[in-house]
Write a protein that holds these residues in place. Structure first.
Motif, PDB file in Angstrom:
ATOM      1  N   UNK A 174     -21.834 -12.823 -22.608  1.00 21.82           N
ATOM      2  CA  UNK A 174     -22.093 -13.835 -21.592  1.00 21.82           C
ATOM      3  C   UNK A 174     -21.083 -13.878 -20.465  1.00 21.82           C
ATOM      4  N   UNK A 175     -20.072 -13.005 -20.518  1.00 27.75           N
ATOM      5  CA  UNK A 175     -19.068 -12.983 -19.452  1.00 27.75           C
ATOM      6  C   UNK A 175     -19.622 -12.268 -18.216  1.00 27.75           C
ATOM      7  N   UNK A 176     -19.334 -12.799 -17.038  1.00 26.92           N
ATOM      8  CA  UNK A 176     -19.805 -12.182 -15.799  1.00 26.92           C
ATOM      9  C   UNK A 176     -18.997 -10.912 -15.538  1.00 26.92           C
ATOM     10  N   UNK A 177     -19.698  -9.790 -15.356  1.00 24.27           N
ATOM     11  CA  UNK A 177     -19.025  -8.505 -15.130  1.00 24.27           C
ATOM     12  C   UNK A 177     -19.252  -7.976 -13.715  1.00 24.27           C
ATOM     13  N   UNK A 178     -20.195  -8.557 -13.007  1.00 26.08           N
ATOM     14  CA  UNK A 178     -20.455  -8.153 -11.625  1.00 26.08           C
ATOM     15  C   UNK A 178     -21.405  -9.167 -11.022  1.00 26.08           C
ATOM     16  N   UNK A 179     -21.195  -9.471  -9.751  1.00 27.17           N
ATOM     17  CA  UNK A 179     -22.056 -10.437  -9.066  1.00 27.17           C
ATOM     18  C   UNK A 179     -22.200 -10.016  -7.616  1.00 27.17           C
ATOM     19  N   UNK A 180     -23.187 -10.607  -6.936  1.00 26.82           N
ATOM     20  CA  UNK A 180     -23.444 -10.249  -5.547  1.00 26.82           C
ATOM     21  C   UNK A 180     -23.762 -11.490  -4.728  1.00 26.82           C
ATOM     22  N   UNK A 181     -23.339 -11.470  -3.489  1.00 22.50           N
ATOM     23  CA  UNK A 181     -23.792 -12.421  -2.476  1.00 22.50           C
ATOM     24  C   UNK A 181     -24.210 -11.597  -1.265  1.00 22.50           C
ATOM     25  N   UNK A 182     -24.994 -12.211  -0.394  1.00 24.84           N
ATOM     26  CA  UNK A 182     -25.548 -11.444   0.718  1.00 24.84           C
ATOM     27  C   UNK A 182     -25.430 -12.200   2.038  1.00 24.84           C
ATOM     28  N   UNK A 183     -25.275 -11.426   3.104  1.00 29.95           N
ATOM     29  CA  UNK A 183     -25.479 -11.921   4.451  1.00 29.95           C
ATOM     30  C   UNK A 183     -26.772 -11.290   4.949  1.00 29.95           C
ATOM     31  N   UNK A 184     -27.206 -11.641   6.145  1.00 27.67           N
ATOM     32  CA  UNK A 184     -28.460 -11.083   6.656  1.00 27.67           C
ATOM     33  C   UNK A 184     -28.405  -9.564   6.717  1.00 27.67           C
ATOM     34  N   UNK A 185     -27.236  -9.016   7.068  1.00 30.59           N
ATOM     35  CA  UNK A 185     -27.157  -7.577   7.315  1.00 30.59           C
ATOM     36  C   UNK A 185     -26.466  -6.799   6.210  1.00 30.59           C
ATOM     37  N   UNK A 186     -26.133  -7.408   5.100  1.00 34.09           N
ATOM     38  CA  UNK A 186     -25.451  -6.609   4.103  1.00 34.09           C
ATOM     39  C   UNK A 186     -25.159  -7.326   2.803  1.00 34.09           C
ATOM     40  N   UNK A 187     -24.527  -6.569   1.931  1.00 36.61           N
ATOM     41  CA  UNK A 187     -24.241  -6.997   0.571  1.00 36.61           C
ATOM     42  C   UNK A 187     -22.735  -7.119   0.370  1.00 36.61           C
ATOM     43  N   UNK A 188     -22.323  -8.170  -0.328  1.00 41.58           N
ATOM     44  CA  UNK A 188     -20.934  -8.336  -0.735  1.00 41.58           C
ATOM     45  C   UNK A 188     -20.916  -8.333  -2.257  1.00 41.58           C
ATOM     46  N   UNK A 189     -20.251  -7.347  -2.844  1.00 47.97           N
ATOM     47  CA  UNK A 189     -20.179  -7.221  -4.287  1.00 47.97           C
ATOM     48  C   UNK A 189     -18.896  -7.863  -4.792  1.00 47.97           C
ATOM     49  N   UNK A 190     -19.004  -8.658  -5.836  1.00 51.87           N
ATOM     50  CA  UNK A 190     -17.856  -9.296  -6.451  1.00 51.87           C
ATOM     51  C   UNK A 190     -17.481  -8.491  -7.692  1.00 51.87           C
ATOM     52  N   UNK A 191     -16.258  -7.970  -7.703  1.00 54.90           N
ATOM     53  CA  UNK A 191     -15.814  -7.021  -8.734  1.00 54.90           C
ATOM     54  C   UNK A 191     -14.726  -7.658  -9.590  1.00 54.90           C
ATOM     55  N   UNK A 192     -14.734  -7.425 -10.881  1.00 53.45           N
ATOM     56  CA  UNK A 192     -13.675  -7.991 -11.722  1.00 53.45           C
ATOM     57  C   UNK A 192     -12.352  -7.256 -11.526  1.00 53.45           C
ATOM     58  N   UNK A 193     -11.289  -7.895 -11.941  1.00 55.97           N
ATOM     59  CA  UNK A 193      -9.973  -7.265 -11.931  1.00 55.97           C
ATOM     60  C   UNK A 193     -10.018  -6.000 -12.783  1.00 55.97           C
TER      61      UNK A 193
END
Length: 265
Positions: A174-193
């Motif tokens: 259940x631990x988050x290992x990767x997540x994403x948010x977006x703007x209109x023109x692209x993707x921002x990936x959230x990466x763990x340490x």
């Protein structure tokens, strides 16, 4: 019909026309009202996709009766076409950003002007170019931000900064290992340490080695929204000498973000 027109963005007149030519014929109630069910909405989507591709109505009618047609294939094709359109638009924006015609250059290039006119002409012709994307051409940038607490970071970026939420991926525990948010023109990936890759969070470092700049439609309105949602502002909206109105804010782990709107001419 009125409800479908409002939800689909089409006019009642257009839906009447589709009914008249046999392209989209809804059911009728005993009182004569048109009723659209799921199969009608799916058919309308097929019609809209084919119209967007420039297909004539009579040809659309033939395509809709093709038993090999599937909604999944149409969606994948539509997605591919939209991605190609986005890539071409981004390429044109990039090329247009570099085009600035200086009236002082004159009508014809001269050896003494350092080739200014020649450079402008090359850039303008590059804007007009409409070739397929080469196999080796970089297609799209993806920003990667490292956080210690991905779930909290995802929530902050969506709730406070107003970014579009993307998927949140979890492991078997259940631990988050990767997540994403977006703007209109692209993707921002959230990466763990990841010490193996020398990726540390801003919270652990007490500093950041980079920052993300996001263009918004109205920087003052965006700033007011971030303030109202409890965001931490580092500097207020300010007209900058490099042609934008900009403000700064701190992200979920204290890293700097910047939001701006280009100033008009």
């Amino acid at each position: 019909m009125g409800e479908l027109a409002e939800l689909s963005g089409l006019t009642i007149r257009t839906l009447h026309h589709f009914d008249d030519v046999g392209l989209l014929r809804p059911e009728r109630t005993s009182a004569g009202h048109r009723v659209y069910r799921r199969e009608h909405v799916e058919r309308l989507y097929r019609i809209s996709v084919l119209r967007r591709f420039g297909t004539q109505l009579d040809e659309i009618g033939r395509a809709l009766d093709d038993p090999t047609w599937s909604l999944d294939d149409a969606l994948r094709g539509h997605l591919t076409a939209l991605e190609d359109q986005v890539l071409r638009t981004e390429r044109m924006l990039h090329r247009l950003e570099g085009v600035s015609v200086d009236p002082a250059l004159g009508a014809a290039p001269r050896e003494s002007d350092g080739g200014g006119d020649v450079d402008v002409c090359r850039r303008l012709l590059a804007v007009l170019e409409d070739t397929a994307v080469a196999r080796t051409e970089p297609l799209r940038r993806i920003a990667v931000l490292v956080y210690d607490d991905l779930e909290r970071a995802h929530e902050h970026l969506v709730r406070v900064f107003g970014l579009e939420p993307g998927p949140v991926h979890r492991d078997a525990h259940g631990a988050v290992v990767q997540a994403e948010v977006r703007t209109v023109d692209g993707l921002v990936m959230l990466h763990p340490v990841a010490p193996r890759w020398r990726l540390a969070s801003p919270a652990a470092l007490g500093a950041a080695t980079g920052m993300l700049v996001v263009t918004v439609k109205d920087v003052d309105a965006h700033h007011a929204g971030v303030v109202a949602r409890g965001g931490t502002i580092t500097f207020e909206p300010t007209d900058q000498p490099y042609g934008v109105r900009e403000y700064g804010a701190l992200g979920p782990e204290g890293e700097p973000w910047s939001f701006w709107t280009p100033l008009g001419p």
